[in-house]
Design a protein around this motif. Structure first.
Motif, PDB file in Angstrom:
ATOM      1  N   PHE A 245     -12.031 -25.880  51.709  1.00 26.10           N
ATOM      2  CA  PHE A 245     -13.399 -25.324  51.607  1.00 26.10           C
ATOM      3  C   PHE A 245     -13.387 -23.592  51.202  1.00 26.10           C
ATOM      4  N   TYR A 246     -12.345 -22.530  51.251  1.00 26.86           N
ATOM      5  CA  TYR A 246     -12.364 -21.380  50.872  1.00 26.86           C
ATOM      6  C   TYR A 246     -11.786 -20.890  49.568  1.00 26.86           C
ATOM      7  N   ASP A 248     -12.320 -21.316  46.360  1.00 29.83           N
ATOM      8  CA  ASP A 248     -12.938 -20.514  45.449  1.00 29.83           C
ATOM      9  C   ASP A 248     -12.627 -18.769  45.618  1.00 29.83           C
ATOM     10  N   ILE A 249     -13.458 -18.432  46.735  1.00 27.39           N
ATOM     11  CA  ILE A 249     -14.411 -17.573  47.470  1.00 27.39           C
ATOM     12  C   ILE A 249     -12.921 -16.036  46.520  1.00 27.39           C
ATOM     13  N   PRO A 295     -19.896 -17.429  53.796  1.00 24.32           N
ATOM     14  CA  PRO A 295     -20.118 -19.220  53.815  1.00 24.32           C
ATOM     15  C   PRO A 295     -20.274 -19.352  55.041  1.00 24.32           C
ATOM     16  N   LEU A 327     -23.272 -21.096  50.365  1.00 25.90           N
ATOM     17  CA  LEU A 327     -22.081 -20.514  49.684  1.00 25.90           C
ATOM     18  C   LEU A 327     -22.606 -19.389  48.944  1.00 25.90           C
ATOM     19  N   GLN A 331     -17.562 -20.091  45.149  1.00 27.74           N
ATOM     20  CA  GLN A 331     -17.886 -21.976  45.256  1.00 27.74           C
ATOM     21  C   GLN A 331     -19.472 -22.465  44.390  1.00 27.74           C
ATOM     22  N   SER A 332     -18.845 -22.992  44.038  1.00 32.24           N
ATOM     23  CA  SER A 332     -19.740 -24.277  43.328  1.00 32.24           C
ATOM     24  C   SER A 332     -19.550 -25.077  44.819  1.00 32.24           C
ATOM     25  N   LYS A 335     -18.353 -29.230  43.919  1.00 35.81           N
ATOM     26  CA  LYS A 335     -17.152 -28.676  44.515  1.00 35.81           C
ATOM     27  C   LYS A 335     -17.889 -29.450  46.509  1.00 35.81           C
ATOM     28  N   ILE A 336     -18.231 -28.110  46.780  1.00 39.71           N
ATOM     29  CA  ILE A 336     -18.356 -27.892  48.583  1.00 39.71           C
ATOM     30  C   ILE A 336     -18.491 -28.905  48.732  1.00 39.71           C
ATOM     31  N   GLU A 363     -26.980 -22.820  43.131  1.00 40.77           N
ATOM     32  CA  GLU A 363     -25.035 -21.476  43.175  1.00 40.77           C
ATOM     33  C   GLU A 363     -25.945 -20.380  43.847  1.00 40.77           C
TER      34      GLU A 363
END
Ligand code: BES
Ligand code: MN
Ligand code: MN
Length: 453
Positions: A245-246, A248-249, A295, A327, A331-332, A335-336, A363
């Motif tokens: 979950f995290y 890409d942040i 998020p 988000l 983040q996408s 994807k999430i 987004e």
């Protein structure tokens, strides 16, 4: 004539015209209101015609119509594209409104109605700002208005329209009034919006509702199981327990966090205006950060089994929940949603089966501040409010903004005038008269500033 005099002399009519729009029950999510949504679009078409624009059109989509209007005065002038939405959230529960949601009222200098702030009241300020400028002097910019009827359900059809209409929507800046300010004494400009993944979960146990005595204890109860799954999605420290979950942040630097936290925040007001005893959220982050740059995951609704009067001893066949995740960059939503789906499928035991559906998404957005548009907004607040606006990260989402960036390559100027206590999406939504008129004035200053530079 001076612009402020014009606004002042016409202020009651501005309000009457807004009230007319607020009376239309343009709830986009509920098919029952389809005709009212259409009526709201027609009313806007009428309003744009009164502004004597060159083009005024109601554009059909697979869903609710888009209202588009433009006035090109001179191709060499800068062009401003205004986006807003005329649809509103459902007004339920109606019994919690002090006055009916679609019968606008003024009380304590506030307009009470569904959509007063989000976004009919705020969007309408742009029409009146343009009218004030048009009738009080020369206009040295071109203007395009695109007002949609599906923001509150994800803007899918608008996305298609934008992708197919890049030429038509060419502009030098996009401006949106659909966000909030810190307070009426502390103006701000929104520089960040969160993204969204909205999911629906259906957990099935036995093929029918069972007698809770003859089967209870020997058959898994999907409501119990769903509660267990949901409670496992967040850790004690407030973090979200979904693998990846995290990933890409992009974390903010301590300098950036300091700046975000320097925005005025009054914890007592925050707690008292929603009657809570304490703030709550991810450990190690302030409330401002939790809303703006972190998020989160929330259950929006949960149901199943027997909820009528009295009792019914039943072991239900099904349990449902609507769960949303807000988000942050980078983040996408796609994807999430996928990570959520995979994780919940993995959590579902053999004693149940699970179905997961994705509702709308959006987004996250960050607005650049080193642009001509941002400066024009900054200066407008400074002129009209006598104070420098503070950049803020809002927790809500406006799905089309990232799409504007992707398809039209433009940042949007998020110049909203709402307050947290306006209770958007809640019963007794309101919008201050101060905010309405001050907003109109600030928007005129923005248009002029943008055109002059
Ligand atoms: N105007 C709001 C978003 C908003 C509110 C941004 C306050 C910043 C401050 C918008 O109408 C809205 O409610 N958006 C939805 C997303 C949509 C996909 C349903 C939201 O944020 O829940
Ligand atoms: Mn809105
Ligand atoms: Mn909304």
């Amino acid at each position: 004539m001076n612009i402020n005099n014009y606004i002042n002399e016409n202020k009651d009519r501005f309000l009457d015209e807004l009230f007319e729009l607020l009376r239309i029950e343009s709830v986009s999510a509920d098919p029952k209101f389809k005709h009212s949504v259409e009526d709201a679009a027609d009313y806007l078409v009428e309003q744009f015609k009164l502004l004597e624009l060159d083009i005024v059109e109601k554009i059909k989509t697979q869903g609710h119509p888009i209202v588009y209007a433009e006035k090109i005065i001179d191709k060499s002038f800068p062009t401003i594209l205004v986006y807003g939405h005329y649809d509103v959230q459902p007004a339920d529960p109606y019994e919690l409104w002090d006055t009916p949601p679609f019968e606008p009222h003024i009380k304590n200098d506030k307009i009470y109605a569904r959509g007063a702030c989000d976004d009919k009241g705020q969007m309408f300020m742009h029409l009146k700002a343009y009218e004030a400028l048009k009738n009080s002097g020369e206009i040295n910019f071109n203007i395009k208005f695109m007002i949609e009827g599906e923001e509150e359900c994800g803007s899918d059809n608008l996305e298609k329209f934008v992708s197919q209409s890049k030429e038509k929507l060419t502009s030098d800046v996009i401006v949106i009034s659909d966000t909030s300010i810190i307070s009426n004494t502390t103006p701000s400009i929104t520089v960040g919006l969160r993204g969204l993944s909205y999911m629906e979960v259906e957990l099935t146990g036995p093929n029918r509702d069972l007698h809770s005595g003859t089967y209870g204890g020997a058959v898994n109860n999907p409501i119990n199981e769903l509660c267990k799954i949901i409670s496992s999605l967040k850790n004690e420290d407030g973090t979200i327990n979904i693998p990846g979950f995290y990933d890409d942040i992009i974390n903010h630097s301590s300098e950036s966090r300091e700046k975000i936290n320097s925005a005025p925040f009054d914890p007592d007001h925050f707690k008292s205006h929603i009657s809570i005893g304490s703030e709550h959220g991810e450990l190690g982050f302030s409330t401002t950060e939790r809303i703006g740059i972190r998020p989160t995951l929330d259950v929006n609704g949960i149901w199943g089994g027997y909820t009528g009067d009295g009792s019914k001893t039943v072991l239900p066949s099904k349990a449902f929940a609507k769960i949303s995740m807000r988000l942050v960059p980078n983040q996408s939503s796609k994807k999430i949603s996928k990570l959520f789906t995979e994780h919940l499928k993995a959590l579902c035991p053999d004693s149940c089966s699970i179905k997961i559906q994705k509702h709308h998404g959006g987004e996250p957005v960050v607005v650049k501040t080193n642009t001509k548009g941002y400066s024009a907004a900054f200066e407008a607040f400074k002129e009209v409010w006598g104070k420098e606006p503070i950049p803020t990260y809002d927790g809500g989402s406006i799905p089309i903004v990232s799409h504007f960036k992707k398809e039209l390559d433009k940042d949007s100027i998020l110049m909203g005038f709402g307050l947290d206590e306006d209770a958007i999406h809640s019963p007794n939504e309101s919008f201050g008269l101060f905010n309405f008129y001050k907003g109109i004035e600030t928007i005129t200053a923005f248009y002029l500033n943008f055109a002059k530079k």
